[in-house]
Scaffold this active site. Sequence first.
Site, mmCIF file in Angstrom:
data_model
loop_
_atom_site.group_PDB
_atom_site.id
_atom_site.type_symbol
_atom_site.label_atom_id
_atom_site.label_comp_id
_atom_site.label_asym_id
_atom_site.label_seq_id
_atom_site.Cartn_x
_atom_site.Cartn_y
_atom_site.Cartn_z
ATOM 1 N N SER A 1 0.824 -1.226 -0.098
ATOM 2 C CA SER A 1 -0.190 -0.019 -0.038
ATOM 3 C C SER A 1 0.939 1.349 -0.005
ATOM 4 O O SER A 1 0.260 2.321 -0.478
ATOM 5 C CB SER A 1 -1.004 -0.008 1.125
ATOM 6 N N ASP B 1 -4.589 6.884 10.149
ATOM 7 C CA ASP B 1 -4.345 5.420 10.484
ATOM 8 C C ASP B 1 -3.038 5.324 11.275
ATOM 9 O O ASP B 1 -2.916 4.254 11.881
ATOM 10 C CB ASP B 1 -4.466 4.400 9.533
ATOM 11 N N HIS C 1 0.093 4.946 7.164
ATOM 12 C CA HIS C 1 0.347 5.431 5.848
ATOM 13 C C HIS C 1 0.722 6.897 5.863
ATOM 14 O O HIS C 1 0.003 7.527 6.610
ATOM 15 C CB HIS C 1 -0.922 4.938 4.984
#
Length: 198
Positions: free
Chosen positions: A13, A167, A170
């Site tokens: 990601s 979060d 990231h």
Amino acid sequence: MGEPVTILAFGDSLTQGYGLPASDGFVPQLEAWLAERGAEVELINAGVSGDTTAGGVSRIDWALGDGIDGVIVALGGNDLLRGTPIDSVEENLDTILGRIDAKGLPALLVGYKATPNYGPDYKEGFDALFPKLAERHDVRLMPYIFRGMAQAVDAGEAERAALFQPDGIHPNARGVKLNVAEIGPYVLDLIEDVEARS
């Protein structure tokens, strides 16, 4: 003028650009950074959110299609989050790098550093994986994927939270920019490796 160098950005990601507008993701920001320095390069975003090194093994062969000149390998973060045994992570990355080498392509391995929650033995073993594999396969090593952000925090330029998405995992667009500034010179060296082989 020759054709642009085509680099496969093979990761999870963090490579894919999770949670960011397309233009703010890792691949577009890195491509822009390289272009500003005169590099004629096309980056192919082969980042898959949630991917592990085992997932990378399962898709590396088809990802290495015709026209790929070099590869950035940035996997291991999701293995770390799961506490995957170090031997398994090593075997998977060894396989990925071996298949890239079998294609005759230069590569840049991007390292991760383990958090302390799995204990000092796991952290020591995990952190040592990436330098060991880079040496074994004779590929370039960028030691730490978050190095740009870590240096900013260490220098007191920003609080950690200001560089991450909500979060806490990231990076936001600013965090990506800091990391790109650190990895960019390694990618320029990778491009030189490609050109030296052509």
